[in-house]
Every structure is written in structure tokens, then in C-alpha cells.
Design a protein around this motif. Structure first.
Motif, mmCIF file in Angstrom:
data_model
loop_
_atom_site.group_PDB
_atom_site.id
_atom_site.type_symbol
_atom_site.label_atom_id
_atom_site.label_comp_id
_atom_site.label_asym_id
_atom_site.label_seq_id
_atom_site.Cartn_x
_atom_site.Cartn_y
_atom_site.Cartn_z
ATOM 1 N N PHE A 57 63.325 44.772 32.288
ATOM 2 C CA PHE A 57 62.594 45.992 31.955
ATOM 3 C C PHE A 57 61.204 45.642 31.420
ATOM 4 N N VAL A 58 61.122 44.631 30.560
ATOM 5 C CA VAL A 58 59.840 44.204 30.008
ATOM 6 C C VAL A 58 58.910 43.739 31.129
ATOM 7 N N VAL A 59 59.426 42.962 32.061
ATOM 8 C CA VAL A 59 58.625 42.499 33.201
ATOM 9 C C VAL A 59 58.138 43.694 34.020
ATOM 10 N N ALA A 60 59.007 44.661 34.266
ATOM 11 C CA ALA A 60 58.631 45.846 35.045
ATOM 12 C C ALA A 60 57.538 46.647 34.335
ATOM 13 N N VAL A 61 57.637 46.783 33.016
ATOM 14 C CA VAL A 61 56.622 47.504 32.239
ATOM 15 C C VAL A 61 55.280 46.777 32.309
ATOM 16 N N LEU A 62 55.307 45.464 32.187
ATOM 17 C CA LEU A 62 54.068 44.680 32.270
ATOM 18 C C LEU A 62 53.407 44.828 33.640
ATOM 19 N N GLU A 64 53.862 47.485 35.753
ATOM 20 C CA GLU A 64 53.474 48.869 35.993
ATOM 21 C C GLU A 64 52.282 49.314 35.150
ATOM 22 N N PHE A 65 52.292 49.051 33.854
ATOM 23 C CA PHE A 65 51.276 49.586 32.956
ATOM 24 C C PHE A 65 50.112 48.637 32.676
ATOM 25 N N PHE A 66 50.296 47.349 32.946
ATOM 26 C CA PHE A 66 49.250 46.384 32.638
ATOM 27 C C PHE A 66 48.751 45.643 33.879
ATOM 28 N N GLY A 67 49.299 45.967 35.050
ATOM 29 C CA GLY A 67 48.824 45.403 36.305
ATOM 30 C C GLY A 67 49.048 43.904 36.452
ATOM 31 N N MET A 72 52.745 36.307 35.956
ATOM 32 C CA MET A 72 52.100 36.564 34.663
ATOM 33 C C MET A 72 52.999 37.430 33.782
ATOM 34 N N ALA A 73 53.633 38.441 34.367
ATOM 35 C CA ALA A 73 54.536 39.303 33.595
ATOM 36 C C ALA A 73 55.702 38.493 33.034
ATOM 37 N N THR A 74 56.218 37.569 33.814
ATOM 38 C CA THR A 74 57.329 36.726 33.346
ATOM 39 C C THR A 74 56.869 35.812 32.215
ATOM 40 N N GLN A 75 55.670 35.251 32.327
ATOM 41 C CA GLN A 75 55.150 34.397 31.254
ATOM 42 C C GLN A 75 54.971 35.184 29.957
ATOM 43 N N GLY A 89 47.417 42.653 26.865
ATOM 44 C CA GLY A 89 46.048 42.808 27.328
ATOM 45 C C GLY A 89 45.140 43.215 26.190
ATOM 46 N N VAL A 90 43.831 43.146 26.432
ATOM 47 C CA VAL A 90 42.819 43.552 25.456
ATOM 48 C C VAL A 90 41.990 44.654 26.093
ATOM 49 N N TYR A 91 41.860 45.771 25.375
ATOM 50 C CA TYR A 91 41.205 46.960 25.917
ATOM 51 C C TYR A 91 40.398 47.660 24.827
ATOM 52 N N PRO A 92 39.471 48.552 25.238
ATOM 53 C CA PRO A 92 38.861 49.426 24.233
ATOM 54 C C PRO A 92 39.966 50.220 23.526
ATOM 55 N N ARG A 93 39.716 50.574 22.281
ATOM 56 C CA ARG A 93 40.759 51.164 21.433
ATOM 57 C C ARG A 93 41.477 52.346 22.086
ATOM 58 N N GLU A 94 40.742 53.276 22.661
ATOM 59 C CA GLU A 94 41.377 54.471 23.234
ATOM 60 C C GLU A 94 42.304 54.114 24.392
ATOM 61 N N ILE A 95 41.881 53.171 25.218
ATOM 62 C CA ILE A 95 42.716 52.750 26.347
ATOM 63 C C ILE A 95 43.950 52.021 25.833
ATOM 64 N N ALA A 96 43.771 51.163 24.831
ATOM 65 C CA ALA A 96 44.903 50.436 24.247
ATOM 66 C C ALA A 96 45.919 51.411 23.674
ATOM 67 N N GLU A 97 45.443 52.427 22.962
ATOM 68 C CA GLU A 97 46.362 53.412 22.381
ATOM 69 C C GLU A 97 47.108 54.178 23.461
ATOM 70 N N THR A 98 46.430 54.475 24.561
ATOM 71 C CA THR A 98 47.081 55.178 25.673
ATOM 72 C C THR A 98 48.162 54.302 26.293
ATOM 73 N N LYS A 99 47.873 53.030 26.487
ATOM 74 C CA LYS A 99 48.865 52.118 27.071
ATOM 75 C C LYS A 99 50.078 51.977 26.157
#
Length: 123
Positions: A57-62, A64-67, A72-75, A89-99
Motif C-alpha cells: 500500500f505504501v509503495v502504491a501511494v508513493l 500514485e501521489f508522488f509520481g 524509487m517507491a520501494t526504496q 518529496g519536497v514541495y512548496p508548503r501548500e502543495i505539501a499540505e495537499t499531498k
């Protein structure tokens, strides 16, 4: 709007306003400044380990939501599992909060206690 009206008598030349010499008035120099917009505050999105959420599930979320690709998802999933948390990942605050919100909603809908947080990057 302020207007200056000079009352002139007929036949007299129009009155001119008094103009002071430049040295008496003072000199103002305008300097053009280019304003650079500040970059938005950046945040890292972290997933936290728990003993119940399936690794798949964690791999699938990585993915789907983090591309992330499967490798890379497995690592990242393994670093979450082994170190207790992993950077998604590292994102602008609003995008990070949305993710974070998207991950938390997906985990809740799937019935998993997966936790995801947003942490500001230090300057």
C-alpha cells in the motif's frame, strides 16, 4: 483634484506660479529597484512507519501521489520501514499540505493507520 486659478485682470498677462530654484527645493533622486519575489517556503513530506499498513500500500501511494517509479517507491518504503520515516518529496508548503491530505484520505479509505506529515525545511 486641486487646481490653481489665477485671477487675471483683462489686458494683463497671465500670472505664473513661483518656481523655486532647484537648490532651494532639494533634490530627490528616484532609483529603480527590481523586486524579486521570494520563493515559497518549502516543506518535506514524510511518511511515518507503523506496524499495520502493508508495504504494498505504501509503495502504491508513493507511485500514485508522488509520481515515484516502482524502484524509487520501494526504496522510500524500505527507509520508512527501517528508519521509522521516509521523505516522499519536497514541495512548496501548500502543495505539501495537499499531498499529506491526499495520502491521509487514501489511507483512511483503505482502513490503514498510515501517517503522513509535512515538515518545514530549515533555511
Amino acid at each position: 483634484m486641486n487646481c490653481i486659478h489665477a485671477s487675471n485682470s483683462p489686458g494683463q498677462p497671465p500670472k505664473r506660479p513661483t518656481v523655486l530654484p532647484l537648490e532651494e527645493v532639494g533634490t530627490v533622486v528616484a532609483e529603480r529597484q527590481t523586486l524579486q519575489p521570494k520563493p515559497p517556503p518549502m516543506c518535506q513530506v514524510l511518511m511515518l512507519n507503523d506496524d499495520f499498513t502493508p508495504m504494498e500500500f505504501v509503495v502504491a501511494v508513493l507511485q500514485e501521489f508522488f509520481g515515484k517509479n516502482i524502484d524509487m517507491a520501494t526504496q522510500i518504503m524500505l527507509s520508512i520501514h527501517n528508519e521509522g520515516r521516509g521523505v516522499c518529496g519536497v514541495y512548496p508548503r501548500e502543495i505539501a499540505e495537499t499531498k499529506v491530505a491526499l495520502v491521509m484520505d487514501a489511507a483512511a479509505q483503505a482502513g490503514h493507520p498510515l501517517q503522513c506529515v509535512c515538515e518545514p525545511l530549515s533555511d
